[in-house]
Scaffold this active site. Sequence first.
Site, PDB file in Angstrom:
ATOM      1  N   ALA A  52       0.807  -1.215   0.000  1.00  8.81           N
ATOM      2  CA  ALA A  52       0.000   0.000   0.000  1.00  8.81           C
ATOM      3  C   ALA A  52       0.841   1.266   0.000  1.00  8.81           C
ATOM      4  CB  ALA A  52      -0.934   0.007   1.208  1.00  8.81           C
ATOM      5  N   ARG A  71      10.767   6.896  -2.713  1.00  2.00           N
ATOM      6  CA  ARG A  71      12.146   6.928  -3.198  1.00  2.00           C
ATOM      7  C   ARG A  71      12.269   6.524  -4.668  1.00  2.00           C
ATOM      8  NH1 ARG A  71      14.019   3.629   2.092  1.00  2.00           N
ATOM      9  NH2 ARG A  71      11.791   3.127   2.022  1.00  2.00           N
ATOM     10  N   LYS A 124       5.002   1.993  -6.575  1.00  2.00           N
ATOM     11  CA  LYS A 124       6.266   1.235  -6.600  1.00  2.00           C
ATOM     12  C   LYS A 124       6.077  -0.210  -7.019  1.00  2.00           C
ATOM     13  CE  LYS A 124       8.457   0.019  -2.672  1.00  2.00           C
ATOM     14  NZ  LYS A 124       9.383   0.160  -1.517  1.00  2.00           N
ATOM     15  N   GLY A 148       2.013   2.651   8.362  1.00  2.00           N
ATOM     16  CA  GLY A 148       3.107   1.751   8.698  1.00  2.00           C
ATOM     17  C   GLY A 148       2.784   0.296   8.394  1.00  2.00           C
ATOM     18  N   GLY A 197      16.095  -3.040   8.690  1.00  2.00           N
ATOM     19  CA  GLY A 197      15.984  -3.236  10.128  1.00  2.00           C
ATOM     20  C   GLY A 197      17.016  -4.260  10.580  1.00  2.00           C
ATOM     21  N   LYS A 254       3.927  -5.395 -42.985  1.00  2.00           N
ATOM     22  CA  LYS A 254       2.882  -5.077 -42.006  1.00  2.00           C
ATOM     23  C   LYS A 254       1.606  -5.771 -42.434  1.00  2.00           C
ATOM     24  CE  LYS A 254      -0.361  -2.530 -42.153  1.00  2.00           C
ATOM     25  NZ  LYS A 254      -1.348  -1.525 -42.540  1.00  2.00           N
ATOM     26  N   TYR A 262      -1.879   2.614 -49.129  1.00  2.00           N
ATOM     27  CA  TYR A 262      -2.600   3.687 -48.433  1.00  2.00           C
ATOM     28  C   TYR A 262      -2.727   4.887 -49.357  1.00  2.00           C
ATOM     29  CZ  TYR A 262      -3.567   7.014 -44.618  1.00  2.00           C
ATOM     30  OH  TYR A 262      -4.124   7.944 -43.794  1.00  2.00           O
TER      31      TYR A 262
HETATM   32  C1  UD1 Z   1      10.694  -2.785   6.170  1.00  2.00           C
HETATM   33  C2  UD1 Z   1      10.956  -3.256   7.585  1.00  2.00           C
HETATM   34  C3  UD1 Z   1      12.462  -3.437   7.774  1.00  2.00           C
HETATM   35  C4  UD1 Z   1      12.990  -4.437   6.764  1.00  2.00           C
HETATM   36  C5  UD1 Z   1      12.585  -4.015   5.349  1.00  2.00           C
HETATM   37  C6  UD1 Z   1      12.891  -5.170   4.401  1.00  2.00           C
HETATM   38  C7  UD1 Z   1       9.218  -2.262   9.024  1.00  2.00           C
HETATM   39  C8  UD1 Z   1       8.906  -1.222   9.997  1.00  2.00           C
HETATM   40  N1  UD1 Z   1      10.460  -2.267   8.520  1.00  2.00           N
HETATM   41  O1  UD1 Z   1      11.328  -1.519   6.016  1.00  2.00           O
HETATM   42  O2  UD1 Z   1      12.739  -3.912   9.077  1.00  2.00           O
HETATM   43  O3  UD1 Z   1      14.394  -4.526   6.861  1.00  2.00           O
HETATM   44  O4  UD1 Z   1      11.172  -3.746   5.235  1.00  2.00           O
HETATM   45  O5  UD1 Z   1      12.737  -4.793   3.054  1.00  2.00           O
HETATM   46  O6  UD1 Z   1       8.394  -3.095   8.721  1.00  2.00           O
HETATM   47  N2  UD1 Z   1       3.612  -0.696   3.361  1.00  2.00           N
HETATM   48  C9  UD1 Z   1       2.247  -0.620   3.403  1.00  2.00           C
HETATM   49  N3  UD1 Z   1       1.646   0.301   4.207  1.00  2.00           N
HETATM   50  C10 UD1 Z   1       2.357   1.152   4.980  1.00  2.00           C
HETATM   51  C11 UD1 Z   1       3.770   1.086   4.936  1.00  2.00           C
HETATM   52  C12 UD1 Z   1       4.363   0.136   4.121  1.00  2.00           C
HETATM   53  O7  UD1 Z   1       1.553  -1.379   2.723  1.00  2.00           O
HETATM   54  O8  UD1 Z   1       1.741   1.948   5.688  1.00  2.00           O
HETATM   55  C13 UD1 Z   1       4.229  -1.690   2.476  1.00  2.00           C
HETATM   56  C14 UD1 Z   1       5.049  -1.046   1.364  1.00  2.00           C
HETATM   57  O9  UD1 Z   1       4.254  -0.841   0.221  1.00  2.00           O
HETATM   58  C15 UD1 Z   1       6.158  -2.060   1.122  1.00  2.00           C
HETATM   59  C16 UD1 Z   1       6.283  -2.790   2.458  1.00  2.00           C
HETATM   60  O10 UD1 Z   1       5.130  -2.480   3.206  1.00  2.00           O
HETATM   61  O11 UD1 Z   1       5.814  -2.986   0.113  1.00  2.00           O
HETATM   62  C17 UD1 Z   1       7.517  -2.351   3.222  1.00  2.00           C
HETATM   63  O12 UD1 Z   1       7.446  -0.956   3.455  1.00  2.00           O
HETATM   64  P1  UD1 Z   1       8.708  -0.018   3.328  1.00  2.00           P
HETATM   65  O13 UD1 Z   1       8.300   1.358   3.605  1.00  2.00           O
HETATM   66  O14 UD1 Z   1       9.430  -0.278   2.063  1.00  2.00           O
HETATM   67  O15 UD1 Z   1       9.560  -0.570   4.563  1.00  2.00           O
HETATM   68  P2  UD1 Z   1      11.125  -0.510   4.771  1.00  2.00           P
HETATM   69  O16 UD1 Z   1      11.495   0.843   5.200  1.00  2.00           O
HETATM   70  O17 UD1 Z   1      11.808  -1.047   3.587  1.00  2.00           O
HETATM   71 CA    CA Z   2      11.186  -1.718   1.537  1.00  2.00          CA
END
Ligand code: UD1
Ligand code: CA
Length: 474
Positions: free
Chosen positions: A15, A20, A27, A86, A147, A357, A393
């Site tokens: 979502a 970035r 994405k 999140g 993480g 074509k 044509y």
């Molecule tokens: C996350 C992990 C991190 C891990 C990394 C691996 C958390 C807090 N962190 O970080 O520990 O090392 O993935 O790639 O989980 N998303 C949603 N809704 C939201 C936020 C995110 O659906 O509100 C989805 C994003 O679309 C994405 C995935 O969750 O596909 C991960 O989110 P992203 O923001 O990329 O997390 P990272 O910072 O990479």
């Molecule tokens: Ca990620």
Amino acid sequence: MTGPATPFTAIVLAAGQGTRMKSSLPKVLHTLLERPMVSYPIDAALAAGAERVVVVVGVGREQVEAALSARYDGRVTTALQAEQRGTGDAARCGREAVAGVSGRLVILCGDTPLLTAAAIAALLESTDADTRLALLTSTLDDARGYGRILRDGDGRVRAIREDRDCTEAERAIREWNPGVYAIDADFFDRSVAGLSTDNDQGELYLTDLVERAAAEGGVADAAWPAEDLHGINDRAALVACEAALRRRRATELAAGGVTLRDPETTFVGADVVIEPDVTIEAQVHLRGKTRVGAGAHIDVGCVLTDTTVHAGAKLLPYTVSSESAIGAESRIGPFTHLRPGSELAARVHLGNFVETKKTRIGEGSKANHLAYLGDGVVGSGVNVGAGTIFCNYDGFGKYVTVLEDGVFIGSDSQLVAPITVGKGAYVATGTTVTMDVPAEAMAIGRARQQNKAGLATRLKEKLKAQAARLKGKK
Ligand code: UD1
Ligand code: CA
């Protein structure tokens, strides 16, 4: 949690904005080998035995849903996360869509396209009846951006700390979190409400469930190589992951009897099918639903999109083709352009700078140099001379040129469609054909030639004198 063979529900988090990427496209819809990023973790989950897959959508929801419904049937559904609060909140939204389901929730991120079914299987293998939460872990010399895995004195996973929340010492930890979890549904339900936004981003972190599960003595973990787990946050990672998928594909193709002479410069889309004993030279791009039959040879620089190449065909360098079919044992190129709707039968020869074509060409017919064959129906054993043009044509409508079997078209002829040249007929070089030609007739339409004795000498003297006069005037 119960044993590894029990069915599970997968929740794919997709979502987020993907800020970035600096893109108007969500994405997870950026493609790798022509498939949307999000389809890879979905396919891995299905291959690992997921009973159903819930994709959590938010940013660009309509686009993501359209892409999913184009690829999957009812086994993949979506849940809405209206506001991106999140990964913990996203997982909660996914869980709500399958609220009644017990057992294991395998939670994946939509931005990890290298994930394999084997990695998910290893994760499930690590669980036992007491496991609340299992996770994959991996190590990298530089785990920047990910993480980090925090372990206690006994080496048990204690918590995950986001890169931006790490202390200097924690940042040096090489073990990182790939974001692949198997969580017991009951544990999830009673713990998710307790997540807080007490972190640098003010988000609800799914990773905080690890600490909670650890407190109950219920964390399991399995190590897995980073090469299957990288996440994509920016375009550099997108390109790097696609290169990794390309290498994987090259290895599979080689095992299937296909020589990719230079895998680094060869692009083979995920939906492309290549039969054994095919050789593909450097810098070839095969896209869409292209199929290459056994024994074919595709030389340097060919770009084929949605094209069927039948067995034993030879494509010489820089042949470009879309939505077309090339018959068995045909020889096409160099520099031939097949545009949509070109259907070539067996043993057709098309050469340099020939463009077709929406044209069918029968068995054994040839057009070896410089021609435009648009909207044509060409029989078998036809020879089309250099510089031939189907004038299809008129500025308003498009019309068909028919060349029946065995026709011979002399060089530099134009066929003004609609027109039919009958079986076995002969069109003399330099003819503009405006009337149908009956079978076995010869059409000739050009000014009669005259030879004037000595005229070249006299002309040259006259031109020389004229040039001298002009020079004298200056
Ligand atoms: C996350 C992990 C991190 C891990 C990394 C691996 C958390 C807090 N962190 O970080 O520990 O090392 O993935 O790639 O989980 N998303 C949603 N809704 C939201 C936020 C995110 O659906 O509100 C989805 C994003 O679309 C994405 C995935 O969750 O596909 C991960 O989110 P992203 O923001 O990329 O997390 P990272 O910072 O990479
Ligand atoms: Ca990620």
